[in-house]
Design a protein around this motif. Sequence first.
Motif, PDB file in Angstrom:
ATOM      1  N   ASP A   1       0.840  -1.201   0.000  1.00 56.41           N
ATOM      2  CA  ASP A   1       0.000   0.000   0.000  1.00 56.41           C
ATOM      3  C   ASP A   1       0.876   1.252   0.000  1.00 56.41           C
ATOM      4  OD1 ASP A   1      -2.356  -1.576   0.292  1.00 56.41           O
ATOM      5  OD2 ASP A   1      -2.224  -1.454   2.488  1.00 56.41           O
ATOM      6  N   VAL A   2       1.869   1.257   0.861  1.00 56.54           N
ATOM      7  CA  VAL A   2       2.766   2.408   0.981  1.00 56.54           C
ATOM      8  C   VAL A   2       3.487   2.650  -0.339  1.00 56.54           C
ATOM      9  CG1 VAL A   2       4.790   3.327   2.176  1.00 56.54           C
ATOM     10  CG2 VAL A   2       3.019   2.124   3.470  1.00 56.54           C
ATOM     11  N   LYS A   3       3.966   1.587  -0.951  1.00 50.47           N
ATOM     12  CA  LYS A   3       4.649   1.724  -2.250  1.00 50.47           C
ATOM     13  C   LYS A   3       3.708   2.289  -3.298  1.00 50.47           C
ATOM     14  CE  LYS A   3       8.187  -1.766  -1.582  1.00 50.47           C
ATOM     15  NZ  LYS A   3       8.714  -3.068  -1.967  1.00 50.47           N
ATOM     16  N   LYS A   4       2.478   1.803  -3.327  1.00 52.22           N
ATOM     17  CA  LYS A   4       1.497   2.295  -4.292  1.00 52.22           C
ATOM     18  C   LYS A   4       1.221   3.778  -4.082  1.00 52.22           C
ATOM     19  CE  LYS A   4      -3.195   1.629  -5.971  1.00 52.22           C
ATOM     20  NZ  LYS A   4      -4.432   0.880  -5.888  1.00 52.22           N
ATOM     21  N   ILE A   5       1.025   4.184  -2.850  1.00 47.41           N
ATOM     22  CA  ILE A   5       0.759   5.585  -2.527  1.00 47.41           C
ATOM     23  C   ILE A   5       1.914   6.474  -2.986  1.00 47.41           C
ATOM     24  CG2 ILE A   5       0.504   7.215  -0.587  1.00 47.41           C
ATOM     25  CD1 ILE A   5      -0.987   4.766   0.849  1.00 47.41           C
ATOM     26  N   ILE A   6       3.134   6.055  -2.692  1.00 52.64           N
ATOM     27  CA  ILE A   6       4.303   6.850  -3.067  1.00 52.64           C
ATOM     28  C   ILE A   6       4.469   6.912  -4.576  1.00 52.64           C
ATOM     29  CG2 ILE A   6       6.831   6.917  -2.981  1.00 52.64           C
ATOM     30  CD1 ILE A   6       6.589   6.058  -0.021  1.00 52.64           C
ATOM     31  N   VAL A   7       4.305   5.794  -5.271  1.00 52.68           N
ATOM     32  CA  VAL A   7       4.438   5.783  -6.731  1.00 52.68           C
ATOM     33  C   VAL A   7       3.376   6.683  -7.365  1.00 52.68           C
ATOM     34  CG1 VAL A   7       4.147   4.334  -8.795  1.00 52.68           C
ATOM     35  CG2 VAL A   7       5.629   3.583  -6.924  1.00 52.68           C
ATOM     36  N   GLN A   8       2.135   6.598  -6.888  1.00 51.82           N
ATOM     37  CA  GLN A   8       1.068   7.460  -7.421  1.00 51.82           C
ATOM     38  C   GLN A   8       1.414   8.931  -7.217  1.00 51.82           C
ATOM     39  OE1 GLN A   8      -2.904   4.673  -6.898  1.00 51.82           O
ATOM     40  NE2 GLN A   8      -2.399   6.019  -5.214  1.00 51.82           N
ATOM     41  N   ALA A   9       1.946   9.261  -6.045  1.00 50.71           N
ATOM     42  CA  ALA A   9       2.309  10.647  -5.757  1.00 50.71           C
ATOM     43  C   ALA A   9       3.467  11.104  -6.640  1.00 50.71           C
ATOM     44  CB  ALA A   9       2.662  10.794  -4.279  1.00 50.71           C
ATOM     45  N   LEU A  10       4.492  10.278  -6.777  1.00 50.29           N
ATOM     46  CA  LEU A  10       5.636  10.658  -7.606  1.00 50.29           C
ATOM     47  C   LEU A  10       5.244  10.803  -9.073  1.00 50.29           C
ATOM     48  CD1 LEU A  10       8.468   8.504  -6.016  1.00 50.29           C
ATOM     49  CD2 LEU A  10       8.075  10.965  -5.741  1.00 50.29           C
ATOM     50  N   ASP A  11       4.391   9.923  -9.566  1.00 54.50           N
ATOM     51  CA  ASP A  11       3.907  10.054 -10.940  1.00 54.50           C
ATOM     52  C   ASP A  11       3.204  11.394 -11.128  1.00 54.50           C
ATOM     53  OD1 ASP A  11       4.927   7.570 -11.620  1.00 54.50           O
ATOM     54  OD2 ASP A  11       2.971   6.547 -11.592  1.00 54.50           O
TER      55      ASP A  11
ATOM     56  N   LEU B   1      -3.371  14.303  -3.297  1.00 53.39           N
ATOM     57  CA  LEU B   1      -4.628  13.707  -3.774  1.00 53.39           C
ATOM     58  C   LEU B   1      -4.354  12.521  -4.691  1.00 53.39           C
ATOM     59  CD1 LEU B   1      -6.762  16.904  -4.425  1.00 53.39           C
ATOM     60  CD2 LEU B   1      -7.442  14.965  -2.998  1.00 53.39           C
ATOM     61  N   ALA B   2      -3.400  12.672  -5.582  1.00 51.21           N
ATOM     62  CA  ALA B   2      -3.056  11.570  -6.484  1.00 51.21           C
ATOM     63  C   ALA B   2      -2.487  10.390  -5.691  1.00 51.21           C
ATOM     64  CB  ALA B   2      -2.049  12.044  -7.537  1.00 51.21           C
ATOM     65  N   GLY B   3      -1.642  10.682  -4.712  1.00 48.20           N
ATOM     66  CA  GLY B   3      -1.066   9.612  -3.895  1.00 48.20           C
ATOM     67  C   GLY B   3      -2.104   8.860  -3.094  1.00 48.20           C
ATOM     68  N   SER B   4      -3.138   9.565  -2.657  1.00 46.80           N
ATOM     69  CA  SER B   4      -4.164   8.953  -1.801  1.00 46.80           C
ATOM     70  C   SER B   4      -5.241   8.209  -2.585  1.00 46.80           C
ATOM     71  CB  SER B   4      -4.814  10.018  -0.913  1.00 46.80           C
ATOM     72  OG  SER B   4      -5.586  10.915  -1.691  1.00 46.80           O
ATOM     73  N   LYS B   5      -5.130   8.213  -3.902  1.00 44.87           N
ATOM     74  CA  LYS B   5      -6.126   7.531  -4.742  1.00 44.87           C
ATOM     75  C   LYS B   5      -6.254   6.069  -4.327  1.00 44.87           C
ATOM     76  CE  LYS B   5      -8.617   8.015  -8.553  1.00 44.87           C
ATOM     77  NZ  LYS B   5      -9.734   8.901  -8.607  1.00 44.87           N
ATOM     78  N   GLY B   6      -7.488   5.652  -4.032  1.00 46.06           N
ATOM     79  CA  GLY B   6      -7.742   4.289  -3.573  1.00 46.06           C
ATOM     80  C   GLY B   6      -7.709   4.160  -2.060  1.00 46.06           C
ATOM     81  N   PHE B   7      -7.333   5.253  -1.385  1.00 50.36           N
ATOM     82  CA  PHE B   7      -7.247   5.263   0.079  1.00 50.36           C
ATOM     83  C   PHE B   7      -8.012   6.462   0.654  1.00 50.36           C
ATOM     84  CE2 PHE B   7      -3.637   3.009  -1.606  1.00 50.36           C
ATOM     85  CZ  PHE B   7      -3.580   1.870  -0.820  1.00 50.36           C
ATOM     86  N   GLU B   8      -9.021   6.918  -0.088  1.00 52.08           N
ATOM     87  CA  GLU B   8      -9.799   8.078   0.316  1.00 52.08           C
ATOM     88  C   GLU B   8     -10.779   7.726   1.436  1.00 52.08           C
ATOM     89  OE1 GLU B   8      -9.854   6.781  -2.815  1.00 52.08           O
ATOM     90  OE2 GLU B   8      -9.388   8.347  -4.275  1.00 52.08           O
TER      91      GLU B   8
END
Length: 172
Positions: free
Chosen positions: A8-18, A146-153
């Motif tokens: 989950d943490v990796k996904k959040i960070i990758v979404q934010a960096l993208d 907001l992008a990083g939190s996608k799927g964790f709102e």
Amino acid sequence: MVKLLECDVKKIIVQALDAANAEDSLLRIDKKGKKTKTKMHVIVVDRGGRVVGQETMDDAWMGSISIARAKAFTAAAFSSNENALSTRSIGILSQPGQPLWQIGNSNTAEGLIEFPGGLPLYKDGELVGAIGVSGDGVDQDENVALAGSKGFEPAEPIRIDKVTDGAVLYTG
């Protein structure tokens, strides 16, 4: 008890960096005067405010690391399973005459941030942590968070903008 997993943490960070790699900086230009993309620090904390993930983009301002950490802590510390507040929300609620006026003065150990870029994270309707982003402008920080939190709102009914019928913003 629901928790943030490493994936989950990796996904959040990758979404934010993208998102950061696509976000124009408010304050940076190249040597030819052309706008460049933002450079940010992204920090994820668990429900207890402990850092569980962190990424720093090349040439991000060093002073923004502690700000990103404090944004994540603020969003986690003032949210629960029944309410979701962002750092933007805390900023609104901590103005003179508002319910949390001077809250930042009473919480100096961890540091509170009262401007955009920190959002709580939820899984299965439970608060599991928060993301904090800091870099080249607070609106850019919030877009990336907001992008990083996608799927964790949070569930929409518990967001502060819904609880207050729009009187307090959750995001810009």
